[in-house]
Design an enzyme around this catalytic site. Structure first.
Site, mmCIF file in Angstrom:
data_model
loop_
_atom_site.group_PDB
_atom_site.id
_atom_site.type_symbol
_atom_site.label_atom_id
_atom_site.label_comp_id
_atom_site.label_asym_id
_atom_site.label_seq_id
_atom_site.Cartn_x
_atom_site.Cartn_y
_atom_site.Cartn_z
ATOM 1 N N HIS A 67 -26.876 -101.499 -39.986
ATOM 2 C CA HIS A 67 -26.460 -102.687 -40.754
ATOM 3 C C HIS A 67 -26.086 -103.786 -39.753
ATOM 4 O O HIS A 67 -26.905 -104.216 -38.956
ATOM 5 C CB HIS A 67 -25.326 -102.274 -41.698
ATOM 6 C CG HIS A 67 -24.904 -103.313 -42.697
ATOM 7 N ND1 HIS A 67 -25.710 -104.330 -43.124
ATOM 8 C CD2 HIS A 67 -23.712 -103.474 -43.365
ATOM 9 C CE1 HIS A 67 -25.062 -105.080 -44.007
ATOM 10 N NE2 HIS A 67 -23.838 -104.589 -44.163
ATOM 11 N N HIS A 126 -36.181 -103.544 -43.517
ATOM 12 C CA HIS A 126 -35.082 -103.866 -44.439
ATOM 13 C C HIS A 126 -35.111 -102.918 -45.630
ATOM 14 O O HIS A 126 -36.182 -102.459 -46.029
ATOM 15 C CB HIS A 126 -35.194 -105.320 -44.930
ATOM 16 C CG HIS A 126 -33.920 -105.833 -45.505
ATOM 17 N ND1 HIS A 126 -33.609 -105.709 -46.837
ATOM 18 C CD2 HIS A 126 -32.851 -106.432 -44.913
ATOM 19 C CE1 HIS A 126 -32.402 -106.224 -47.055
ATOM 20 N NE2 HIS A 126 -31.924 -106.671 -45.902
HETATM 21 C C1 LIG Z 1 -32.967 -101.647 -42.102
HETATM 22 C C2 LIG Z 1 -33.405 -100.200 -42.214
HETATM 23 C C3 LIG Z 1 -32.201 -99.294 -41.984
HETATM 24 C C4 LIG Z 1 -33.948 -99.953 -43.634
HETATM 25 O O1 LIG Z 1 -34.132 -98.574 -43.789
HETATM 26 P P1 LIG Z 1 -35.044 -98.001 -44.959
HETATM 27 O O2 LIG Z 1 -34.788 -98.717 -46.234
HETATM 28 O O3 LIG Z 1 -34.858 -96.526 -44.957
HETATM 29 O O4 LIG Z 1 -36.488 -98.408 -44.444
HETATM 30 P P2 LIG Z 1 -37.883 -97.726 -44.786
HETATM 31 O O5 LIG Z 1 -37.907 -97.193 -46.175
HETATM 32 O O6 LIG Z 1 -38.927 -98.700 -44.390
HETATM 33 O O7 LIG Z 1 -37.892 -96.471 -43.773
HETATM 34 C C5 LIG Z 1 -38.977 -95.555 -43.765
HETATM 35 C C6 LIG Z 1 -39.088 -94.977 -42.395
HETATM 36 O O8 LIG Z 1 -39.435 -96.031 -41.466
HETATM 37 C C7 LIG Z 1 -38.514 -96.053 -40.400
HETATM 38 N N1 LIG Z 1 -38.245 -97.435 -39.996
HETATM 39 C C8 LIG Z 1 -37.839 -98.464 -40.765
HETATM 40 N N2 LIG Z 1 -37.632 -99.563 -40.008
HETATM 41 C C9 LIG Z 1 -37.913 -99.204 -38.727
HETATM 42 C C10 LIG Z 1 -37.846 -99.875 -37.495
HETATM 43 N N3 LIG Z 1 -37.432 -101.123 -37.392
HETATM 44 N N4 LIG Z 1 -38.191 -99.203 -36.389
HETATM 45 C C11 LIG Z 1 -38.611 -97.921 -36.459
HETATM 46 N N5 LIG Z 1 -38.659 -97.220 -37.605
HETATM 47 C C12 LIG Z 1 -38.310 -97.858 -38.721
HETATM 48 C C13 LIG Z 1 -37.241 -95.470 -40.985
HETATM 49 O O9 LIG Z 1 -36.369 -95.033 -39.959
HETATM 50 C C14 LIG Z 1 -37.798 -94.364 -41.847
HETATM 51 O O10 LIG Z 1 -38.144 -93.289 -40.989
HETATM 52 P P3 LIG Z 1 -37.921 -91.741 -41.439
HETATM 53 O O11 LIG Z 1 -38.689 -91.591 -42.706
HETATM 54 O O12 LIG Z 1 -38.449 -90.975 -40.285
HETATM 55 O O13 LIG Z 1 -36.437 -91.585 -41.653
HETATM 56 C C15 LIG Z 1 -34.543 -99.874 -41.179
HETATM 57 O O14 LIG Z 1 -35.621 -100.752 -41.413
HETATM 58 C C16 LIG Z 1 -34.057 -99.974 -39.752
HETATM 59 O O15 LIG Z 1 -33.523 -98.983 -39.235
HETATM 60 N N6 LIG Z 1 -34.255 -101.144 -39.084
HETATM 61 C C17 LIG Z 1 -33.740 -101.349 -37.751
HETATM 62 C C18 LIG Z 1 -32.248 -101.652 -37.781
HETATM 63 C C19 LIG Z 1 -31.989 -103.038 -38.322
HETATM 64 O O16 LIG Z 1 -32.607 -104.011 -37.942
HETATM 65 N N7 LIG Z 1 -31.005 -103.123 -39.230
HETATM 66 C C20 LIG Z 1 -30.590 -104.399 -39.792
HETATM 67 C C21 LIG Z 1 -31.022 -104.526 -41.191
HETATM 68 S S1 LIG Z 1 -30.672 -106.134 -41.833
#
Ligand SMILES: CC(C)(COP(=O)(O)OP(=O)(O)OC[C@H]1O[C@@H](n2cnc3c(N)ncnc32)[C@H](O)[C@@H]1OP(=O)(O)O)[C@@H](O)C(=O)NCCC(=O)NCCS
Length: 471
Positions: free
Chosen positions: A307, A353
């Protein structure tokens, strides 16, 4: 005609037209402030009975209308896609991004009062908008700026409480501790102990919220100066607005940095209700915990790397690219670095996201700020290159639902450019801004008498049995 693209509607809004029919479903009462009353409290007092009636009608006439089905995936997947919260101050569209009381970020940049012509919006104006649904006049914003300065008196014990922590403690730990120390002045807690009638809950909540919003930049700056500037504190400047004062107390007076801080505080304030910090604040407040207790809890959620801590992670990651490959790294080498990160089991910070499925408009407006103020900064150029390089790679992974950049992908390089280089502090800035959204909603939670949160949970066994029965 789509509202957000309608220039004529924007000019009508500016000229004071009210009650936008196209917004009937979401922000029925968005309007430009026509009253010359500069007191936010009395404006709110007028609005509350009308909104209470609106909620009552919704409940009594449509309480049984279904909003969708809950699937096993939703229960296991962090409640994604499950509509379960009322959040009045902002609404997120997966493609378009955030709207504050119906206004997109570009609209806020056009309509909210600024410190100078065509300047960035003043966060006080956004606070007024979130609380009342009305675009304030410059006079109203100036009055609110002054009110916040008048409320910005931090008791001495708060500094002593922070000083009890090792100076090496993470800035978010020091900041959240400071917020807990501020709690001893809670008006809501005092009023509750005296037996306040529930119809009046919103009044001490309003007092606490405005005091908290006013005092947070002082606490945040204290933490910054304590950790990085040998504890040399800079007092508030009574001639400055909220965002500019915050930059000033941190130790930055470049006019570009003052504008950046106004924009930063405005765009990080609110992102509807389901994100970890907003939801946590709302959840804790639903137990009638006061704004300090609720907001401290929200900050602890914001401190997580998935987050709010992502803004710290982005700049540290960019700096690790510079350390390994130099500032002028080629796109080919950037690609290799992104793959190296992914192959070591880490996420690419600043991308992806939980709800958005497009480039975050908070990223876009920061990019525009960079193009205007720091087009030749090498780290901005790297951020631009990453915008080209990262999405195709994340798509190639095949599982990432949103390969586009979010707000955190950009903020660090802007702050770094103006000299705020200490990435571990970045989430504190986010926290100061988030108080504006969370506290605005919290005042409405109390005004509308929203319920204690208590969703149903189940076990894996319960789910297995349910699935068997329904097969
Ligand atoms: C924001 C976040 C937590 C959303 O998570 P989410 O809703 O579960 O996202 P998704 O449904 O797209 O995730 C599916 C998969 O893709 C991966 N994924 C998503 N964003 C990713 C990224 N930026 N880099 C690598 N992998 C990523 C997830 O870890 C998940 O992997 P898993 O199935 O092995 O656990 C995720 O995109 C993330 O970790 N981003 C990087 C951190 C970040 O920028 N956070 C700020 C958000 S405003």
């Amino acid at each position: 005609m789509v509202f957000h693209k309608s220039v004529s509607l924007l000019s009508k809004l500016r000229s004071g037209a009210v009650q936008q029919p196209g917004l009937r479903n979401s922000v029925r009462w968005l309007q430009v402030q026509t009253s010359s009353d500069v007191d936010l409290h009395s404006q709110l007092k007028e609005l509350i009975p009308e909104q209470q009636e609106r909620l009552k009608k919704l409940k009594s006439e449509h309480g049984k209308v279904q909003l969708g089905n809950i699937t096993v995936d939703m229960v296991l997947g962090g409640m994604r896609g499950m509509t379960g919260l009322l959040w009045e101050t902002s609404l997120l569209d997966a493609e378009e991004g955030i709207r504050f009381r119906g206004l997109s970020i570009p609209e806020c940049q056009k309509l909210l009062p600024a410190a100078k012509p065509a300047g960035e919006p003043l966060p006080e104006g956004l606070l007024w908008l979130l609380l009342t649904g009305k675009v304030p006049t410059k006079e109203q914003v100036d009055a609110l700026s002054k009110e916040l300065r008048d409320r910005a008196i931090v008791p001495d014990h708060v500094y002593k409480t922070i000083d009890a922590l090792p100076v090496t403690a993470h800035p978010m730990t020091q900041f959240a501790t400071g917020v807990m120390a501020l709690q001893v002045q809670s008006e809501f807690q005092k009023a509750y102990e005296k037996g306040i009638h529930k119809s009046k809950y919103w009044e001490p909540t309003y007092e606490d919220s405005l005091n908290l919003i006013a005092q947070l930049p002082i606490v945040a700056s204290y933490v910054y100066r304590r950790i990085y500037k040998n504890g040399q504190v800079i007092p508030m400047d009574d001639s400055l607005d909220y965002g500019a004062n915050f930059a000033h107390m941190l130790g930055f007076n470049d006019p570009g940095m003052l504008e950046l801080m106004r924009l930063y505080v405005t765009i990080h304030s609110d992102h509807e209700g389901g994100n970890v910090s907003a939801h946590t604040g709302h959840l804790v407040a639903s137990a009638l915990s006061d704004p300090y207790l609720s907001f401290a809890a929200a900050l602890n959620g914001l401190a997580g790397p998935l987050h709010g801590l992502a803004n710290q992670e982005v700049l540290l990651w960019i700096k690790s690219v510079v350390a390994d490959c130099g500032e002028n790294v080629s796109k080919e080498n950037l690609k290799e670095y992104v793959w190296k990160t992914l192959n070591s089991g880490k996420v690419v910070p600043g991308y992806g996201h939980g709800v958005l499925r497009n480039t975050d408009p908070r990223y876009t407006c920061q990019r525009e700020f960079a193009l205007k103020h720091l087009p030749n900064d090498p780290l901005f150029k790297m951020v631009s290159n990453l915008y080209e390089v990262v999405p195709p790679i994340l798509l190639e992974l095949g599982k990432v639902k949103n390969p586009w950049p979010n707000v955190d992908a950009h903020s660090g390089v802007l702050l770094n450019y103006y000299g705020l280089t200490e990435a571990r502090f970045y989430t504190v800035l986010f926290g100061v801004s988030r108080s504006i959204g969370i506290c605005s909603q919290l005042i409405w939670d109390r005004a509308l008498g929203l319920a204690l949160e208590r969703p149903k949970s189940v076990t894996m066994e319960w789910l297995e049995n349910y699935v068997k029965k329904s097969a």
